[in-house]
Write an enzyme that holds these catalytic residues in place. Structure first.
Site, PDB file in Angstrom:
ATOM      1  N   ASP A 161      17.349  10.233  -7.628  1.00 57.46           N
ATOM      2  CA  ASP A 161      18.798  10.410  -7.446  1.00 57.46           C
ATOM      3  C   ASP A 161      19.253  10.262  -6.000  1.00 57.46           C
ATOM      4  OD1 ASP A 161      19.124  10.784 -10.151  1.00 57.46           O
ATOM      5  OD2 ASP A 161      19.090  12.972 -10.043  1.00 57.46           O
ATOM      6  N   LYS A 198       3.370   4.390  -1.210  1.00 54.59           N
ATOM      7  CA  LYS A 198       3.537   5.289  -2.355  1.00 54.59           C
ATOM      8  C   LYS A 198       4.866   6.009  -2.156  1.00 54.59           C
ATOM      9  CE  LYS A 198      -1.098   5.050  -1.512  1.00 54.59           C
ATOM     10  NZ  LYS A 198      -1.701   4.527  -0.276  1.00 54.59           N
ATOM     11  N   ASP A 211      -0.103  18.260  19.660  1.00 51.98           N
ATOM     12  CA  ASP A 211       0.508  19.245  20.576  1.00 51.98           C
ATOM     13  C   ASP A 211       1.482  20.228  19.929  1.00 51.98           C
ATOM     14  OD1 ASP A 211      -0.905  18.068  22.609  1.00 51.98           O
ATOM     15  OD2 ASP A 211       0.787  17.036  23.513  1.00 51.98           O
ATOM     16  N   HIS A 261       0.815  -1.218   0.000  1.00 55.37           N
ATOM     17  CA  HIS A 261       0.000   0.000   0.000  1.00 55.37           C
ATOM     18  C   HIS A 261       0.850   1.271   0.000  1.00 55.37           C
ATOM     19  CE1 HIS A 261      -3.224   2.683   1.891  1.00 55.37           C
ATOM     20  NE2 HIS A 261      -3.808   2.184   0.827  1.00 55.37           N
ATOM     21  N   LYS A 291      -4.060  10.722   5.293  1.00 56.39           N
ATOM     22  CA  LYS A 291      -3.777   9.898   6.472  1.00 56.39           C
ATOM     23  C   LYS A 291      -2.777  10.662   7.338  1.00 56.39           C
ATOM     24  CE  LYS A 291      -3.966   6.868   2.671  1.00 56.39           C
ATOM     25  NZ  LYS A 291      -5.282   6.395   2.695  1.00 56.39           N
ATOM     26  N   HIS A 320      -8.927  11.704   1.649  1.00 60.31           N
ATOM     27  CA  HIS A 320      -8.155  10.469   1.624  1.00 60.31           C
ATOM     28  C   HIS A 320      -6.852  10.609   2.416  1.00 60.31           C
ATOM     29  CE1 HIS A 320      -5.622   7.341  -0.545  1.00 60.31           C
ATOM     30  NE2 HIS A 320      -6.709   6.640  -0.285  1.00 60.31           N
TER      31      HIS A 320
END
Length: 485
Positions: A233, A228, A410, A226, A405, A403
């Site tokens: 370089d 990404k 604090d 899952h 996450k 979408h």
């Protein structure tokens, strides 16, 4: 004999089903898995003849996990050991830095270092990106400027409008002599045979992660990648929630607005992203790619943004990301602001949020109003009452589908990555998150959260209690499947 089978075939089939069920239940009981998940599998096996066995075959068995451990764990250890000394701060530098930060942050840093050998890196430039349009504009520019290699790992990669532009650009860079290594999840991605031939002709090296025979029918197959990740370089890294698909770009013709969060990183933490990519690459390519310093060039960044990269999955000994989120919640003193598209948490996270809120911490949860999954939406709803009872504020995003996450705590700690607040992300899929220990970035993430709340509506507990019995039945049904979602 044939007459006997023709007359009693259904009875024979049922008997065989439950013989196999008894074998499966015995195997489940001998596994050290969550009791809730154990009961879910047993109920499905007992209540749904034949269908229950199919569910267990695809979701319950550990053969894929065993395969990953056998072929990947040694590589994982070797890769991390080979560059760990270059990444971690020396004892004096670490001691001087720890003297300036909160004690709970120090404990969180040590937790990740112990669990996943995730080094704290000091010199980083970090940019928070809040939509696909901005991400791809920056990413394409950086790809155009690549000189040595581009490493890519995506859950969803499609050759639609944005995907074709992305893949064509990779072909162009490969033809210029830049080494392209591309890994995509076989269930989440969809690339045509024509495009694959084009990639091959351009000398783009690519592999599907754990190929399946019928990806259209295995959308929830266990142990999917899952993550990404893009590394350019060895100096620039991208990580977050935005996949390569038109869905993630707000084209005028799109039906719904897509709100997401991604990171662009320049600096030492790119080395950790690189390590994670190379570990996966050795697995998918079934080769052991030789490491060299070109993958880990000398860092040129002088600005200070301390951060760690936390990875979790079937190849890690601990649920690293979940543990980091849990610890950050229970040690919060002022607020915890969470954004997630899917809220199907385990008992640990629910308890952490409840305890934090009851101790006076301002705990808020932002979720989509409209989900892209009927089952996930109702499963999410089934958990909300537990939050309301602990005075946790719940908001539903109205502008489109959120979408992102993310979690900010604090004004000192932020996490952004690929991990949802659900069973699958915590325990089954390969995930990766950035943990940022920086006040300026935390305040920026909080400002983004506050801005998202302008497009959200707070859920009223009394209204929630008055929802129809039919909705409650839907929630109860989907909650039953929560450990499998």
């Amino acid at each position: 004999m044939l007459d006997f089978f023709s007359q009693y075939w259904w009875t024979i089939a049922i008997v065989l089903n439950y013989i196999l069920v008894i074998i499966a239940v015995t195997a489940i009981l001998f596994k050290s898995i969550n009791p809730t998940k154990t009961l879910t599998y047993i109920i499905v096996l007992l209540v749904f003849p034949f269908f229950g066995l199919i569910v267990y075959y695809f979701f319950g068995q550990e053969y894929r996990k065993d395969k990953i451990f056998n072929r990947k764990d040694v590589l994982n250890n070797n890769l991390i050991k080979s560059i760990y000394q270059d990444l971690k701060l020396d004892p004096n530098t670490l001691s001087n830095y720890e003297a300036k930060i909160d004690e709970d942050q120090i404990r969180l840093i040590h937790l990740l270092q112990k669990n996943d050998k995730s080094p704290l890196t000091k010199f980083n430039d970090v940019e928070i990106i809040i939509d696909g349009e901005n991400k791809f504009e920056k990413l394409f520019k950086d790809i155009e400027a690549a000189k040595h290699h581009i490493h890519i790992e995506y859950y969803i990669l499609k050759d639609d409008k944005i995907g074709t532009k992305f893949l064509n650009l990779l072909c162009k860079k490969a033809e210029e002599g830049v080494k392209i290594r591309l890994s995509f999840d076989d269930v989440g991605s969809k690339i045509s045979s024509k495009m694959k031939r084009q990639l091959t002709q351009a000398n783009v090296e690519f592999y599907a992660f754990m190929p399946v025979l019928f990806p259209k029918f295995t959308g929830k197959m266990n142990y999917r990648n899952h993550r990404k990740i893009v590394i350019i370089d060895g100096e620039i890294g991208y990580v977050g929630g935005i996949n390569v698909s038109d869905t993630y770009v707000n084209y005028p013709e799109n039906k719904a607005y897509w709100r997401d969060t991604h990171l662009k990183i320049i600096g030492e933490s790119v080395f950790t992203l690189q390590t994670q990519f190379l570990t996966n690459w050795n697995f998918v390519s079934e080769t052991k790619l030789a490491l060299n310093r070109s993958f880990f060039p000398q860092n040129k960044v002088k600005s200070i943004t301390p951060m760690q990269i936390a990875a979790s999955g079937p190849d890690t000994d601990w649920a690293n990301i979940m543990e980091a989120i849990f610890f950050a919640i229970v040690t919060a003193e002022k607020y915890v602001y969470i954004t997630t598209p899917y809220f199907i948490p385990n008992d640990q996270i629910i308890t952490a949020m409840q305890v934090a809120s009851k101790s006076g911490v301002d705990v808020r949860l932002l979720i989509p109003d409209k989900s892209d999954s009927w089952t996930a939406k109702h499963a999410t709803n089934s958990y909300l009452e537990q939050l309301f009872k602990a005075n946790i504020k719940i908001y539903r995003y109205q502008k489109g589908f959120i979408h992102a996450k993310t979690m900010v705590v604090d004004d000192v700690f932020t996490t952004i990555g690929t991990c949802n607040m659900d069973y699958r992300s915590f325990n089954i899929n390969f995930e990766i998150n950035a943990l940022i220990y920086n006040k300026d970035k935390a305040k920026e993430a909080k400002a983004i959260y506050d801005n998202d709340l302008k497009d959200a509506v707070q859920v009223d507990f009394e209204d929630w209690q008055n929802r129809s019995n039919f909705k409650k039945i839907q929630e109860a049904y989907c909650r039953l499947w929560a450990p499998l979602l």
